[in-house]
Design an enzyme around this catalytic site. Structure first.
Site, mmCIF file in Angstrom:
data_model
loop_
_atom_site.group_PDB
_atom_site.id
_atom_site.type_symbol
_atom_site.label_atom_id
_atom_site.label_comp_id
_atom_site.label_asym_id
_atom_site.label_seq_id
_atom_site.Cartn_x
_atom_site.Cartn_y
_atom_site.Cartn_z
ATOM 1 N N THR A 1 46.798 33.829 34.412
ATOM 2 C CA THR A 1 48.059 34.098 35.089
ATOM 3 C C THR A 1 48.022 33.684 36.551
ATOM 4 O OG1 THR A 1 49.459 35.930 35.830
ATOM 5 C CG2 THR A 1 47.167 36.455 35.467
ATOM 6 N N ASP A 2 49.213 33.473 37.118
ATOM 7 C CA ASP A 2 49.287 33.174 38.559
ATOM 8 C C ASP A 2 49.025 34.423 39.406
ATOM 9 O OD1 ASP A 2 51.665 34.554 38.073
ATOM 10 O OD2 ASP A 2 52.990 32.995 38.847
ATOM 11 N N GLU A 3 49.040 35.608 38.779
ATOM 12 C CA GLU A 3 48.879 36.844 39.560
ATOM 13 C C GLU A 3 47.498 36.954 40.196
ATOM 14 O OE1 GLU A 3 50.482 40.456 38.182
ATOM 15 O OE2 GLU A 3 52.145 39.495 37.150
ATOM 16 N N TYR B 1 45.776 44.938 36.637
ATOM 17 C CA TYR B 1 45.956 43.852 35.663
ATOM 18 C C TYR B 1 45.458 42.530 36.248
ATOM 19 C CZ TYR B 1 48.336 39.918 33.443
ATOM 20 O OH TYR B 1 48.606 38.694 32.849
ATOM 21 N N LYS C 1 42.300 40.098 35.075
ATOM 22 C CA LYS C 1 42.435 38.691 34.683
ATOM 23 C C LYS C 1 41.578 37.810 35.582
ATOM 24 C CE LYS C 1 44.750 37.091 31.918
ATOM 25 N NZ LYS C 1 44.543 36.853 30.441
#
Ligand code: NAD
Ligand code: DAU
Length: 366
Positions: free
Chosen positions: A134-136, A160, A164
Site C-alpha cells: 500500500t501507499d500508506e 495497519y 504493511k
C-alpha cells in the site's frame, strides 16, 4: 503457463484479481488460499468453481505445513500475496490481528517459499513471490508535497501501515539475503465491486440506500488517490509479467480527491438515479431519495480518525515508463460502475455485513 497461489483471494482485491486472471489466462492453475475472516467471502468467488484450473483452500497463510504441501503438490511457481488485515480503523481498535497476519503471516509465507523454492531439488525452474502492498507505508503528505515515489522513505503512521511496512521490509530482505525472487507493488485507494462496506465508498453507498448517517471523519478535507480495482489488477499483472525481480512499483489512479467531495458526489448520483429509475424507491424505501429528499441530508461530520493521514498521492512514473502501466478507468466512470454494481447486488452487501461485522461496529461505534 503459471501455477499460482493467490492468498486472500476471497477478499475485495484478491477476488477481483482471481476473476481478472482467470479470464485472461484460462490455462493457468490457480489455487486460492483464504482464512475467510469477516472480510473474506465465498460470495466474492461465486461462479469460480466452474472454471478449470481453479481450486479454493480454506486456510491460514501462517499454516506452514499447509502452504508447503500446496506449493509442492500443486507445483506452484508464483505467489500473489493479498491476504492481510486491511482496515485502518480496525488496526486502531484491535492491532494484534494486523501483526499476526500482515507481519508474522507474511514472514511465514516467505519462509515456506524459501524452503520449497530455494532449498529443494524438485523446485520449479523459476518462481516469483509478488507482495501486494500500500501507499500508506510512505506516511502522510501536505498540500504541496510531491507525490510518493518508490524512493520516498517509509513513515507509516497507523498500526495497519506499520504492519504493511514491516511486511514490505521482510519481502525485500528475503530477496537480498536468500535470493528469493520477489516483486512488491504499493498501491493507492481501490474501489469497485466486492469491496467490504466498511471502506469509504461502499459504506457511503450502503448507508445512503438504507437511510443511515454518512459519517465523514473530521472536516472531510483528507485526500486520497483513487483507483478502480480492475486497474490495480492490471498493474499487478504487469509487475508479475514484466517487473524486475527485487524491485518495488507504485500503482496509482492519478486522481486525488477530498473525502467530502467523494461523499457529495455519491449523494448527487444517487439522487439522479432515483429520479430516473422509479423502481429504486420501492427497492430502497429507507433512502431519503425514495421520498425525494436529498441524500446529502445524511452527511454527518464525526470525530476524526486517530492519527488520520491527511493526504496520499502516488507518482507512478516508474510503472509507466518500465511497464507501460496506465489506469484505464476514470473516477467518473469507475464510480458509476461501482454504484450500479451495489444497486444490483443488494443481497451480496446485506449478507457480508451480517454477523461479526455488525458486532464489531456496535462494540466500537455505538
Ligand atoms: P480485504 O480485507 O478485502 O481482504 C483480505 C483477505 O485476506 C480476506 O479474504 C481475508 O479473509 C484474507 N485473510 C486475512 N487474514 C488471513 C490469513 N491469516 N490467512 C489467509 N487469509 C487471510 O483486503 P483488500 O482491500 O482486498 O486488500 C488486499 C491487499 O491489498 C492487502 O494486502 C492490502 O494491504 C492491499 N491494498 C489494499 C488497498 C485498498 O484500497 N483496499 C490498496 C492498496 C493495497
Ligand atoms: O491507500 C491505500 C489504503 O486505502 C489501503 O492500504 C487500505 O487497505 C484501505 O483500507 C485504504 O485505507 P484508507 O484508510 O485510506 O481507506 P478508508 O476507505 O477506510 O478511508 C478513506 C478515507 O475516508 C480516509 O481519509 C478516512 C475517511 N473515512 C472513512 C470511513 C470508513 C470517513 O471519513 N468516514 C468513514 O466512515
Amino acid at each position: 503457463m503459471r501455477r499460482l497461489l493467490i492468498t486472500g483471494g476471497a477478499g475485495f482485491i484478491g477476488a477481483n484479481f482471481v476473476r481478472y486472471w482467470a479470464d485472461k489466462y484460462p490455462d493457468d492453475r490457480f489455487v486460492v488460499l483464504d482464512a475467510l475472516t469477516y472480510a473474506g467471502n465465498m460470495a466474492n468467488l461465486v461462479g469460480m468453481s466452474d472454471r478449470s484450473g481453479y481450486r479454493f483452500v480454506h486456510g491460514d497463510i501462517s499454516d506452514q505445513d499447509l502452504v508447503a504441501s500446496l506449493l509442492k503438490e500443486e507445483k506452484l511457481d508464483t505467489i500473489v500475496h493479498f491476504a492481510a488485515e486491511s482496515h485502518v480503523d480496525r488496526s486502531i481498535h484491535e492491532p494484534d490481528a494486523f501483526i499476526r497476519t500482515n507481519v508474522n503471516g507474511t514472514h511465514s509465507l516467505l519462509r515456506v517459499a524459501r524452503e520449497v523454492w530455494l532449498e529443494r531439488d524438485d523446485a520449479p525452474d523459476t518462481h516469483l513471490f509478488h507482495h501486494v502492498s500500500t501507499d500508506e507505508v510512505y506516511g502522510s503528505l501536505g498540500p504541496d508535497d510531491p507525490a510518493f515515489t518508490e524512493e520516498t522513505p517509509y513513515a507509516p503512521n497507523s498500526p495497519y501501515a506499520a504492519s504493511k511496512a514491516a511486511s514490505d521490509h521482510l519481502v525485500r530482505s528475503y530477496h537480498h539475503t536468500f535470493g528469493l525472487r520477489v516483486t512488491t507493488s504499493n498501491c493507492s485507494n481501490n474501489y469497485g465491486p466486492y469491496q467490504f462496506p466498511e471502506k469509504l465508498i461502499p459504506l457511503m453507498i450502503v448507508n445512503a440506500l438504507t437511510g443511515k448517517p454518512l459519517p465523514v471523519y473530521g472536516d472531510g478535507s483528507n485526500i486520497r488517490d483513487w483507483l478502480y480495482v480492475e486497474d490495480h489488477c492490471r498493474g499487478i499483472e504487469l509487475v508479475i509479467n514484466s517487473g524486475r525481480v527485487g524491485e518495488t512499483y507504485n500503482i496509482g489512479g492519478n486522481d486525488e480527491r477530498a473525502n467530502i467531495d467523494i461523499v457529495k458526489e455519491i449523494c448527487a448520483r444517487i439522487d439522479v438515479l432515483f429520479s430516473q429509475r422509479p423502481g429504486l424507491a420501492a427497492a430502497f424505501p429507507e433512502a431519503p431519495a425514495a421520498a425525494g429528499r436529498p441524500t446529502a441530508s445524511l452527511i454527518t461530520f464525526v470525530k476524526d480518525r486517530l492519527g488520520h493521514d491527511w493526504r496520499y498521492a502516488i507518482d507512478a512514473t516508474k510503472s509507466r515508463s518500465e511497464l507501460h502501466y496506465e489506469p484505464l478507468e476514470s473516477f467518473d466512470s469507475g464510480l458509476g460502475r461501482t454504484i450500479d454494481w451495489m444497486l444490483s447486488n443488494e443481497t451480496w452487501w446485506r449478507s457480508v455485513m451480517d454477523g461479526s461485522y455488525r458486532d464489531w461496529l456496535e462494540k466500537n461505534y455505538s
